[in-house]
Design an enzyme around this catalytic site. Structure first.
Site, PDB file in Angstrom:
ATOM      1  CB  CYS A  86      -0.971  -0.051   1.180  1.00 51.71           C
ATOM      2  SG  CYS A  86      -2.434   0.994   0.975  1.00 51.71           S
ATOM      3  CG  HIS A 195      -3.168  -3.956   3.303  1.00 51.73           C
ATOM      4  ND1 HIS A 195      -2.192  -3.233   3.958  1.00 51.73           N
ATOM      5  CD2 HIS A 195      -3.942  -3.038   2.654  1.00 51.73           C
ATOM      6  CE1 HIS A 195      -2.364  -1.937   3.729  1.00 51.73           C
ATOM      7  NE2 HIS A 195      -3.417  -1.790   2.939  1.00 51.73           N
ATOM      8  CD  GLU A 197      -0.295  -5.743   5.667  1.00 49.43           C
ATOM      9  OE1 GLU A 197      -0.705  -4.564   5.667  1.00 49.43           O
ATOM     10  OE2 GLU A 197       0.053  -6.345   4.626  1.00 49.43           O
TER      11      GLU A 197
END
EC number: 6.3.5.3
Length: 224
Positions: A86, A195, A197
């Site tokens: 991002c 994302h 994560e």
């Protein structure tokens, strides 16, 4: 393998990255302040999502001048793994470690949802545990995630296999060629708007992002 998570003013996904690596993957991870000027002792670098410096001027435009960035650039040029998600992806394009640019979403709106991606390249330190052509689902959350490059650069990216992730069922932001993530020519720097994560445990909805980090750790074992 020792991994640095860079923390800029306005970062808000640094904790997510740390938890994905340390808590879920049991990796050796440290936060590194943007004020530092070296990355001695680290084997990989992570640039988190968020709104570095409030996204003033342009996303990542001020972060590129942080004291830590010359060390990140040198780190990448030495062939070591650098990952940006991002806002981290935006910063990597601003400093020239990745080609092209990220502009405002075509909808002119902030988009926050889970999207389907196609894995296009598994020959990177971050994707070796995926299968080429595999469909995965990862969250996105951005207002400026539309990847842009001129026709010549787009053709070069495609020819070199630098497109790593591509939006599959729908293009949420207007990215050219449905690009969601790319590498540099050497393949050691990866930037992506989704994302991973945020998709490392079933508690979070799915584990499709986990192999980004496990691939990196496997790479460290091979080279270590």
């Amino acid at each position: 393998m020792k991994i640095a998570v860079i923390v800029f003013p306005g970062s808000n996904c640094d904790i997510d990255l740390y938890e994905a690596l340390h808590t879920v993957c049991d990796a050796d991870v440290e936060y590194v302040s943007y004020k530092q000027d070296n990355l001695d002792g680290f084997d990989a670098v992570m640039l988190p999502g968020g709104f570095s410096y409030g996204d003033y001027l342009r996303c990542g435009a001020i972060a590129r001048f942080s004291p830590i960035m010359p060390a990140v650039i040198e780190f990448a040029k030495n062939g070591k793994p650098v990952f940006g998600t991002c806002n981290g992806f935006q910063i990597l394009t601003e400093v020239g470690l990745l080609p092209g640019a990220l502009k405002q979403n075509n909808s002119l709106k902030f988009v926050c949802k889970t999207v389907e991606l196609t894995v296009e390249n598994t020959n990177t330190p971050f994707t070796s545990l995926y299968k080429k052509g595999e469909k995965i689902n990862l969250p996105i959350a951005h207002a400026d995630g539309s990847y842009y490059a001129d026709e010549e650069l787009l053709a070069e990216l495609e020819e070199n296999g630098q497109v790593v992730f591509r939006y599959s069922k729908e293009n949420p932001n207007g990215s050219l060629n449905d690009i969601a993530g790319i590498t540099n020519k050497q393949g050691n720097v990866l930037g992506m708007m989704p994302h991973p994560e945020r998709a490392v445990e079933m508690l979070l909805g799915n584990e499709d992002g986990l192999r980004v980090f496990k691939s990196l750790l496997e790479e460290g074992k091979v080279k270590g």
